[in-house]
Design an enzyme around this catalytic site. Structure first.
Site, PDB file in Angstrom:
ATOM      1  N   ASP A  59      -1.653  19.185  50.519  1.00 42.27           N
ATOM      2  CA  ASP A  59      -1.910  20.606  50.760  1.00 42.27           C
ATOM      3  C   ASP A  59      -3.026  20.860  51.766  1.00 42.27           C
ATOM      4  O   ASP A  59      -3.449  22.005  51.952  1.00 42.27           O
ATOM      5  CB  ASP A  59      -2.236  21.310  49.442  1.00 42.27           C
ATOM      6  CG  ASP A  59      -3.578  20.874  48.867  1.00 42.27           C
ATOM      7  OD1 ASP A  59      -4.091  19.810  49.276  1.00 42.27           O
ATOM      8  OD2 ASP A  59      -4.116  21.590  48.006  1.00 42.27           O
ATOM      9  N   TYR A 116      -9.957  15.933  58.368  1.00 42.15           N
ATOM     10  CA  TYR A 116     -10.326  14.570  57.978  1.00 42.15           C
ATOM     11  C   TYR A 116     -10.551  13.662  59.191  1.00 42.15           C
ATOM     12  O   TYR A 116     -11.133  12.581  59.050  1.00 42.15           O
ATOM     13  CB  TYR A 116      -9.242  13.960  57.083  1.00 42.15           C
ATOM     14  CG  TYR A 116      -9.298  14.413  55.645  1.00 42.15           C
ATOM     15  CD1 TYR A 116     -10.001  13.700  54.685  1.00 42.15           C
ATOM     16  CD2 TYR A 116      -8.635  15.566  55.242  1.00 42.15           C
ATOM     17  CE1 TYR A 116     -10.048  14.110  53.361  1.00 42.15           C
ATOM     18  CE2 TYR A 116      -8.671  15.997  53.922  1.00 42.15           C
ATOM     19  CZ  TYR A 116      -9.383  15.268  52.990  1.00 42.15           C
ATOM     20  OH  TYR A 116      -9.434  15.684  51.685  1.00 42.15           O
TER      21      TYR A 116
END
Length: 436
Positions: free
Chosen positions: A169, A258
């Site tokens: 998600d 990330y």
């Protein structure tokens, strides 16, 4: 339409109430029975106590079952929502702190902490899939267990016909921070995104109301104004501020947040508290709240809804299930074998791309363009490292594990890779396969 029987694997997780109430709040997801399965009996029992209380408070007519027995958990069910964490939060803490000790990124899914977690997750998750294939071979497995790319590759090798969908998600989180900051509506978007799990980029965001790609406009707003992080907790505010910094440096696309751990590990390492990581924050936050809530309930002092509700995290995976049930062909970012979706990337890579989901499962789209060499080069190195790690797991190969650790995009040299690998072998013990 028949009423559904659903099992949550890893039900002791603090994310469980968000998934459960996302199911219950969805008008197209008609559930009759919910089974909570976890190998940690205490955590499973805690979640059962919380949910039982909430079901009684809200008069929810769903049968609730707690079990640590795989046969009871999976026989006759329609869906498994998996979010297992092999080794628990205690091993996550080690995944984070050991690399930091050597001056490298310590994070649960990225870097060598992610590889340590990956070797644990493969062992535990493949055992779980084996149980599901034995007791409910026709059930759909909707997987949130990390690290997703490594999990997906390992399942593909051992259970090639398992009905599994691997979802993350994080793209929803990125899109929500954009809409919350600048006033867009996600429901008007057709997004083109590509990469690996936690390692990708948005190429375009087509707005159907404006009839054009608004990605350049969004990038300019991020560069001029930054994100509005006023409602984010401190760690996520920092993450999204770093995302804005990456966009300032590379303004041709929007990266997954990330990627900061791979492109700018110094941002993380230089500011990290080596004695108090994200795992410690969760222990003192979400996990502490669960224990306090159970104490309130068992002592008879609990009142009202006690602060649990559906979440975007839960809604995303429930929406996938609904698209299967009702053959909706809705579009999601999912983790799948490449097989030409990204034309100039190796076909056996496990990638994250837009996919349609219907009664037959997942249909990845073909991007019909070659991705830039910068992104391709980063992805190919990371894909090779992940492939080597999965090889190491199936072949019990220390050499392949060492090569995987050395090639990981967060690692500067083989010397430190070996030191961390050897320490992780000792710390993980039987959580890992034996490496020879």
């Amino acid at each position: 339409m028949k009423k559904l029987k659903v099992t949550i694997a890893g039900a002791g997780s603090g994310y469980t109430p968000g998934i459960v109430f996302s199911m219950l709040n969805h008008e197209d997801f008609d559930i009759a029975e919910l089974r909570l399965y976890d190998i940690d009996k205490e955590r499973n029992s805690d979640m059962y106590i919380i949910l039982k209380y909430l079901f009684e408070q809200k008069n929810i007519p769903v049968t609730l079952i707690q079990t640590e027995d795989p046969k009871k958990a999976f026989t006759g069910i329609d869906f498994v929502f998996s979010q297992i964490r092999v080794g628990g939060i205690e091993m996550r803490e080690k995944d984070e702190k050991i690399p930091l000790k050597y001056g490298l990124v310590g994070q649960e899914t990225c870097g060598l902490g992610g590889f340590s977690y990956g070797l644990r997750s493969m062992k535990g998750f493949l055992e779980l899939v084996g149980y599901i294939q034995k007791y409910a071979p026709d059930a759909w497995i909707l997987n949130y267990t990390n690290p997703e790319s490594i999990i997906s590759e390992s399942v593909r090798r051992k259970f090639p016909y398992a009905k599994i969908i691997n979802a993350c998600d994080m793209t929803i989180g990125i899109e929500e921070i954009i809409t919350n900051s600048f006033g867009y509506k996600r429901e008007n978007w057709i997004q083109t995104y590509y990469g690996l799990n936690h390692f990708g980029w948005y190429k375009s965001i087509y707005d159907i109301t404006e009839g054009k790609d608004i990605l350049p406009e969004i990038i300019q707003k991020i560069r001029n104004e930054g994100f509005d992080v006023s409602s984010e907790e401190e760690s996520w505010a920092k993450t999204y501020n770093n995302l804005a910094k990456m966009i300032e440096i590379f303004p041709d696309s929007i990266p997954n947040n990330y990627l900061e751990y791979y492109l700018y590990p110094n941002w993380y390492v230089n500011n990290a508290n080596k004695d108090y990581t994200r795992a410690n924050q969760i222990m003192d936050g979400r996990l502490k709240k669960i224990k306090e809530t159970v104490q309130l309930i068992t002592s008879g002092k609990a009142k009202g809804d006690i602060g649990y509700e559906g979440t975007d995290h839960g809604k995303y995976i429930v929406d996938i299930a609904v698209s299967i049930i009702h053959n909706k062909n809705d579009r999601f970012m999912l983790i799948v074998p490449n097989m030409g979706s990204i034309p100039n990337l190796r076909s056996d890579a496990v990638v994250e791309v837009p996919c349609y989901v219907n009664a037959q499962g997942v249909e990845p789209i073909s991007l019909r363009f070659n991705i830039p060499d910068f992104h391709k080069g980063l992805m190919e190195a990371q894909v090779a490292a992940e492939k080597l790690l999965v090889d190491a797991f199936f072949e019990n190969s220390y050499q392949k594990a060492l090569k995987a650790f050395t090639l990981n995009q967060s690692v500067p040299n083989g010397e430190v890779a070996k030191k961390i690998l050897d320490e992780f072998i000792e710390i993980n013990g039987d959580y890992w396969v034996e490496l020879k």
